[in-house]
Design an enzyme around this catalytic site. Sequence first.
Site, PDB file in Angstrom:
ATOM      1  N   HIS A  58       0.891  -1.168   0.000  1.00 23.30           N
ATOM      2  CA  HIS A  58       0.000   0.000   0.000  1.00 23.30           C
ATOM      3  C   HIS A  58       0.929   1.217   0.000  1.00 23.30           C
ATOM      4  O   HIS A  58       2.010   1.161   0.608  1.00 23.30           O
ATOM      5  CB  HIS A  58      -0.834   0.107   1.275  1.00 23.30           C
ATOM      6  CG  HIS A  58      -1.727  -1.049   1.568  1.00 23.30           C
ATOM      7  ND1 HIS A  58      -1.308  -2.153   2.241  1.00 23.30           N
ATOM      8  CD2 HIS A  58      -3.042  -1.251   1.314  1.00 23.30           C
ATOM      9  CE1 HIS A  58      -2.312  -3.003   2.386  1.00 23.30           C
ATOM     10  NE2 HIS A  58      -3.389  -2.480   1.826  1.00 23.30           N
ATOM     11  N   ASP A  91       2.392   1.971   3.333  1.00 20.36           N
ATOM     12  CA  ASP A  91       3.302   0.985   3.947  1.00 20.36           C
ATOM     13  C   ASP A  91       4.744   1.389   3.700  1.00 20.36           C
ATOM     14  O   ASP A  91       5.599   1.221   4.559  1.00 20.36           O
ATOM     15  CB  ASP A  91       3.185  -0.413   3.304  1.00 20.36           C
ATOM     16  CG  ASP A  91       1.812  -1.012   3.364  1.00 20.36           C
ATOM     17  OD1 ASP A  91       1.056  -0.657   4.274  1.00 20.36           O
ATOM     18  OD2 ASP A  91       1.509  -1.856   2.482  1.00 20.36           O
TER      19      ASP A  91
HETATM   20  C1  XLS Z   1      -7.441  -6.839   4.281  1.00 20.63           C
HETATM   21  C2  XLS Z   1      -6.935  -7.051   2.950  1.00 20.63           C
HETATM   22  C3  XLS Z   1      -5.786  -6.149   2.545  1.00 20.63           C
HETATM   23  C4  XLS Z   1      -5.611  -6.156   1.067  1.00 20.63           C
HETATM   24  C5  XLS Z   1      -4.817  -5.013   0.524  1.00 20.63           C
HETATM   25  O1  XLS Z   1      -8.165  -7.645   4.832  1.00 20.63           O
HETATM   26  O2  XLS Z   1      -6.585  -8.393   2.813  1.00 20.63           O
HETATM   27  O3  XLS Z   1      -4.628  -6.506   3.208  1.00 20.63           O
HETATM   28  O4  XLS Z   1      -5.046  -7.338   0.624  1.00 20.63           O
HETATM   29  O5  XLS Z   1      -5.432  -3.809   0.754  1.00 20.63           O
END
Ligand code: XLS
Length: 479
Positions: free
Chosen positions: A141, A144
């Site tokens: 993200h 991140d």
């Molecule tokens: C949350 C999601 C997230 C996505 C990316 O539950 O799995 O981590 O994979 O935004």
Amino acid sequence: MRRVNLTREESWALPGVFLLKNFLVHTVFLVLLWGLPMKNPKSHFPKIHQIAYEGPQASQALAFRHYNPDEVIGGKSMEEHMRFSIAYWHAFRGTGGDPFGPGTIIRPWESGKDAVSIAKVRMDAAFEFFQKIRAPFYCFHDRDIAPEGRTLAESNKNLDQIVAHAKQLQKATGVKLLWGTANLFSNPRYMCGAATNPDAHVFAYAAAQVKKALDVTKELGGENYVFWGGREGYETLLNTNLKREQEHLATFMHMAKDYANSIGFKGQFLIEPKPKEPTKHQYDFDVASGIAFLRTFGLEKVFKFNIETNHATLAGHTFQHEIEVAAAAGMLGSIDANAGDLLLGWDTDQFNTDVRELTLAMLSILKAGGLGTGGFNFDAKLRRPSIDTEDLFHAHIGGMDAYALGFKLAQKILADGKLEKFVADRYASFDTGYGKDIEKRRIGFRELNKLALGKLGEPKPRSGKQEYLENLIMSYLHG
Ligand code: XLS
Ligand code: NI
Ligand code: NI
């Protein structure tokens, strides 16, 4: 990906090459020392070598037993088949914090003079990990990898600095970006959603953030772009206009695609369904409701699905079910590889070592022709007490081995053909005669009524043979 050869060769111990060895060791040592500051930055995992494939009899824990990246199956290496990816948010931003207490995991590389320098060092550690664990891809993200600033402009500036760093590291290591995405759920401004927020101001802010996330995903050669629902759902219908929110979400996705096209971003758009958490009801509940949503709003050609195992089970489905539903619509895109705990009602994001579940999932993926530009992204985190750096390796080794083993077993099942033949035979009555006419929609109720009243008579029941088939699967798994 390019290799770093970190293991010591056994042949160095041979007495016959002692003098030559001495000479070489000194020369190599001097050359290394000379180039040290430039070419050999500080290791963040000094005690861990690149993980090697040692086969099922491996004597140590930090080795692959089933995942051999170089093994060629059907003309492609296992590395190319699996396309493993590391999730930056869990592996490098996960602290072990939960609603009852703070983080427990403290990483040695988390220090520096400001947030951007820390982010750079963290990224150095991340790329060293990607190489040592032999993952050819990673996912992130926007927030991140780079710290959020006081303003959107400042956040973008931070991101630009880190993206430049990521670009260098990608080039130096050969590790690639499987997908990028935007975090539209952590900051309090998104507490009532991003694209489905009742305030157009928040919609606009989110649009600007996704615009930038698309720019950087393109810049880093990302092969896909993911939309996970975040807080796009509702807590209570008392304050919610469901119809308007769904329309806004669709509009947002259209705008994203229009923008992606305008900058020439060729990556695949993926939607990642989840039934609940953080909101009580997420709009992209599961694959089937996702397909309905996309078709309703003319987005079915734009998106494929990123299916997460834990989201499937939260929706009351098996992982394999979600894969089959997406594949049936020609919309299977990528996998968020993890597992939930069926006794808990939330997204526990655990590493999956359930080889039976993964073999069945792989069967469906292989039958669908694979994942294309997708891959297996470990959207999985360490348990709160797993605080050693080494645990990050154990976790991913187990996950990679389990998926690789599932893949190989599924290949074997398909090559044997028994299971497929059983299923094909079960539907054989639709291959010819009036069965074929039904599938081709050449006949209707009148013709079938005539057949049922006439020569067909009463259908003869046939066993579904579920237990036989379960035993067949067991024979592949355990002999
Ligand atoms: C949350 C999601 C997230 C996505 C990316 O539950 O799995 O981590 O994979 O935004
Ligand atoms: Ni996910
Ligand atoms: Ni998830």
